[in-house]
Write an enzyme that holds these catalytic residues in place. Structure first.
Site, PDB file in Angstrom:
ATOM      1  CE  LYS A  13      -2.280  -0.967   3.802  1.00 12.97           C
ATOM      2  NZ  LYS A  13      -1.632  -2.254   4.178  1.00 12.97           N
ATOM      3  NE  ARG A  53       6.092  -0.533  10.258  1.00 11.17           N
ATOM      4  CZ  ARG A  53       4.897  -0.554   9.665  1.00 11.17           C
ATOM      5  NH1 ARG A  53       4.741  -0.010   8.462  1.00 11.17           N
ATOM      6  NH2 ARG A  53       3.866  -1.113  10.253  1.00 11.17           N
ATOM      7  NE  ARG A  70       2.035  -5.087  11.394  1.00 13.82           N
ATOM      8  CZ  ARG A  70       2.981  -4.759  10.516  1.00 13.82           C
ATOM      9  NH1 ARG A  70       4.165  -5.329  10.570  1.00 13.82           N
ATOM     10  NH2 ARG A  70       2.748  -3.871   9.592  1.00 13.82           N
ATOM     11  NE  ARG A  98      -4.433  -1.756  10.161  1.00 11.71           N
ATOM     12  CZ  ARG A  98      -3.355  -1.146   9.665  1.00 11.71           C
ATOM     13  NH1 ARG A  98      -3.418   0.098   9.256  1.00 11.71           N
ATOM     14  NH2 ARG A  98      -2.215  -1.783   9.562  1.00 11.71           N
ATOM     15  NE  ARG A 154       6.951  -2.858   5.951  1.00 14.52           N
ATOM     16  CZ  ARG A 154       5.614  -2.731   6.046  1.00 14.52           C
ATOM     17  NH1 ARG A 154       4.908  -2.385   4.988  1.00 14.52           N
ATOM     18  NH2 ARG A 154       5.001  -2.965   7.179  1.00 14.52           N
TER      19      ARG A 154
END
Ligand code: AMP
Length: 214
Positions: free
Chosen positions: A13, A160, A171, A88, A127
């Protein structure tokens, strides 16, 4: 254009939003980035949000809805926006619809970036992100020219706290339970534009563009 980007954590996203900003010139509103900034600034909201974020849980609806409504009322959102990571939950989707309707506006499209779950874990744990500008890198793909330094702004490129293997699984479970039902929610309202996100970012973006420009 008033756009929502829907997709699991790691679906791409943020990467697609950055491309959409370049092409459509709309503000990118990422609730995750807003919370990370609040955490870094040590604001009361950041302190409260950090506990949820570190566990991969959702920040309570009323908090998120409040900050999004505030953000959408800013002048730079008059011509449209790209919402990334919001809504969400069903109550967030209802609140967004109501807030836009109060402003005499409505969503134009919900871009749903779809990636199989098996691919998401690898994407998330590899990531990396710039702490300053939010640019996304990946150890399996594009990384900055100088180790740990963002190509765009010189900020620190880091992993992160919630992109670790331990948190990623939760998640994805939270996404399946709370957010995945929004695909049907927006499909019924005729707004859903599903996109196969399991391809390279520029190929995905070509489809995003087609979906928005019709
Ligand atoms: P993201 O960068 O979108 O993956 O968001 C990182 C974290 O911020 C999430 O795991 C949640 O803890 C929190 N968060 C971001 N957006 C929302 C939202 N719309 N509702 C609840 N929590 C959120």
């Amino acid at each position: 254009m008033n756009i929502v980007l829907l997709g699991a954590p790691g679906a791409g996203k943020g990467t697609q939003a950055a491309k959409m900003v370049e092409v459509f010139g709309l503000p990118h509103i990422s609730t995750g980035d807003m919370f990370r900034k609040a955490v870094a600034d040590g604001t009361p909201m950041g302190v409260a949000a950090k506990g949820f974020m570190d566990k991969g849980e959702l920040v309570p609806d009323d908090v998120v809805i409040g900050i999004v409504k505030e953000r959408l009322s800013q002048p730079d959102c008059v011509a449209g926006f790209i919402l990334d990571g919001f809504p969400r939950t069903a109550p967030q989707a209802d609140a967004l619809g109501a807030a836009l309707s109060d402003m005499g506006r409505a969503l134009d499209a919900v871009i749903s970036i779809e990636v199989p779950r098996e691919a998401l874990v690898g994407r998330l744990t590899s990531r990396r992100q710039c702490r300053a500008c939010g640019r996304i890198y990946n150890t399996m793909g594009e990384m900055p020219a100088v180790h740990g330094v963002c190509d765009d702004c010189g900020g620190e490129v880091y992993q992160r706290d919630d992109d670790t293997v331990a948190t990623v699984t939760n998640r994805l479970d939270v996404y399946d339970k709370n957010t995945e039902p929004l695909i049907a929610y927006y499909e019924t309202r005729g707004l859903l534009r599903p996109i196969d996100g399991d391809r390279s970012p520029h190929v995905v973006f070509a489809d995003v563009r087609k979906a928005l420009e019709g």
